[in-house]
Enzyme design. Structure first.
Site, PDB file in Angstrom:
ATOM      1  N   LEU A   1      70.136  24.709  23.872  1.00 39.50           N
ATOM      2  CA  LEU A   1      70.263  24.164  25.640  1.00 39.50           C
ATOM      3  C   LEU A   1      71.114  25.735  25.731  1.00 39.50           C
ATOM      4  O   LEU A   1      72.325  25.576  25.622  1.00 39.50           O
ATOM      5  CB  LEU A   1      70.895  22.865  26.229  1.00 39.50           C
ATOM      6  CG  LEU A   1      69.751  21.773  25.761  1.00 39.50           C
ATOM      7  CD1 LEU A   1      70.669  20.595  26.310  1.00 39.50           C
ATOM      8  CD2 LEU A   1      68.476  21.500  27.146  1.00 39.50           C
ATOM      9  N   HIS A   2      70.549  26.302  27.623  1.00 38.69           N
ATOM     10  CA  HIS A   2      71.746  27.051  27.931  1.00 38.69           C
ATOM     11  C   HIS A   2      71.323  27.355  29.073  1.00 38.69           C
ATOM     12  O   HIS A   2      72.286  27.678  29.885  1.00 38.69           O
ATOM     13  CB  HIS A   2      71.772  28.912  26.752  1.00 38.69           C
ATOM     14  CG  HIS A   2      70.925  29.451  27.443  1.00 38.69           C
ATOM     15  ND1 HIS A   2      69.370  29.441  26.314  1.00 38.69           N
ATOM     16  CD2 HIS A   2      70.114  30.001  28.540  1.00 38.69           C
ATOM     17  CE1 HIS A   2      68.200  29.772  27.560  1.00 38.69           C
ATOM     18  NE2 HIS A   2      69.013  30.396  28.101  1.00 38.69           N
ATOM     19  N   ARG A   3      70.748  26.087  29.789  1.00 41.43           N
ATOM     20  CA  ARG A   3      69.986  27.056  31.518  1.00 41.43           C
ATOM     21  C   ARG A   3      70.567  26.106  32.329  1.00 41.43           C
ATOM     22  O   ARG A   3      71.047  25.183  32.424  1.00 41.43           O
ATOM     23  CB  ARG A   3      68.054  27.103  31.580  1.00 41.43           C
ATOM     24  CG  ARG A   3      67.646  27.933  30.740  1.00 41.43           C
ATOM     25  CD  ARG A   3      66.229  27.837  31.144  1.00 41.43           C
ATOM     26  NE  ARG A   3      65.385  29.010  30.523  1.00 41.43           N
ATOM     27  CZ  ARG A   3      65.746  30.388  30.786  1.00 41.43           C
ATOM     28  NH1 ARG A   3      66.209  31.018  31.639  1.00 41.43           N
ATOM     29  NH2 ARG A   3      64.918  31.069  30.126  1.00 41.43           N
TER      30      ARG A   3
END
Length: 364
Positions: free
Chosen positions: A209-211
């Protein structure tokens, strides 16, 4: 014929490695072709940059612009100022940019203002989401590029609709898949880094996850993590944590005995993790391409995708950013009812050869 190849961030490195290899193969045939590799320094820590060069046998860049850090605007400006000097001192016939990171857009603008042709590898892909910095980078880069090396028919259609002539669109396949297929036998078991979890085939989930839509808001991130933990039954969850995400997770103190946080992995380690997963839960675009080729179920936590072929043809499903939407998809996966999927056309490991062949036709 002189080529400058630009790379700046982790997603770029997998795409340039096979292009460089294809250029070197053509050089051995006696073709008068040279290249300079320019690293903008957009990703500048060892795990996000140097390990990729080492593992993928990418030669040391002729120059590193060291333009990492700062805001989007500061980084764009720094890259443009430094790349301008690079082009003035070593003017090529064409600049190759790949993907959709800040370096891609910044170097495209700089090259065109200096009268140098730009070839965009992975041109034409669109998410339709203007809140994504990458979408702006794609649109700006494609609006000024001279040639486009595309991964799909959808990308071709996007470019045609925007007024690009068909003679400038070259459907070649996917260079990132070139890298995956050429390294599939070299993947490295990262078990020593994943303490307390078994990494036997299909015995765990991989999570990334990074957005901003998933990690920037604390309540949203907590709800998403809870939905992932609750929906994965008794399976361990291996989570290589992006530096951006790590800060938010630390503030929330999210823990579970099945949740294993690890440092960002190298290319060969990460794809070993993906290849042997029960399933991958992600908000990355590139990972959906790799899971499609490896036949691994993929659940994408986004409301849109610039890679629709991974859904229509491959193993990917677009879940959305609402945590409540995740449960039925995980139930389907755990019941063994996930779609089999296939591989999109020309994702055969030879895209880079086609790119270099076309460049020779155009510029040699």
């Amino acid at each position: 014929m002189k080529i400058t190849i630009v790379a700046g961030a982790r997603p770029n490195f997998m795409k340039i490695a096979p292009i460089i290899k294809a250029i070197e193969q053509v050089q051995q045939t006696g073709t008068n072709l040279t290249y300079r590799l320019v690293h903008t320094g957009q990703h500048y820590d060892k795990q996000m940059s140097e390990s990729f060069f080492e593992e993928l046998n990418i030669p040391a860049p002729e120059v590193n612009l060291e333009a990492g850090g700062g805001t989007q605007a500061e980084q764009t400006a720094a890259i443009m100022v430094r790349f301008e000097k690079e082009i003035q001192q070593n003017k090529p016939d064409v600049v190759i940019v790949v993907g959709d990171v800040t370096s891609t857009m910044a170097c495209s603008i700089t090259a065109k203002k200096l009268g140098v042709d730009v070839a965009h590898v992975e041109g034409g892909i669109r998410s339709g989401d203007m809140t994504m910095p990458e979408e702006i980078n794609r649109i700006v880069t494609d609006s000024i590029s001279d040639h486009f090396f595309t991964t799909s028919q959808t990308a071709n259609e996007n470019l045609l609709k925007s007024g690009v002539g068909p003679d400038r669109i070259h459907f070649v396949g996917n260079t990132m898949i070139d890298t995956l297929l050429s390294n599939i036998g070299r993947l490295k078991d990262p078990e020593i880094l994943v303490k307390g979890a078994r990494l036997e085939a299909q015995s765990y989930f991989t999570l990334t996850l990074h957005r901003p839509a998933n990690v920037d808001e604390q309540s949203k991130l907590r709800s998403m993590m809870n939905a992932i933990i609750e929906g994965t039954d008794t399976y361990p969850i291996i989570f290589p944590v992006h530096p951006r995400t790590a800060r938010y997770l630390e503030e929330l103190s999210i823990t579970d005995e099945r949740l294993h946080f690890v440092e960002p992995l190298s290319y060969l380690q990460f794809n070993y993790l993906v290849k042997h997963s029960k399933g991958v839960i992600t908000d990355s675009g590139g990972i959906t391409e790799e899971t499609t080729v490896m036949g691994v179920p993929c659940l994408t936590l986004r409301d849109n995708t610039e890679r629709p072929e991974t859904v229509t043809i491959g193993t990917n499903e677009l879940i959305g950013t609402n945590p409540s939407c995740l449960k039925p998809y995980l139930e389907k996966l755990l019941k063994g009812e996930w779609k089999k999927g296939g591989v999109p056309p020309l994702w055969d490991g030879k895209a880079s050869e086609r790119i270099v062949q076309k460049l020779v036709e155009l510029y040699a």
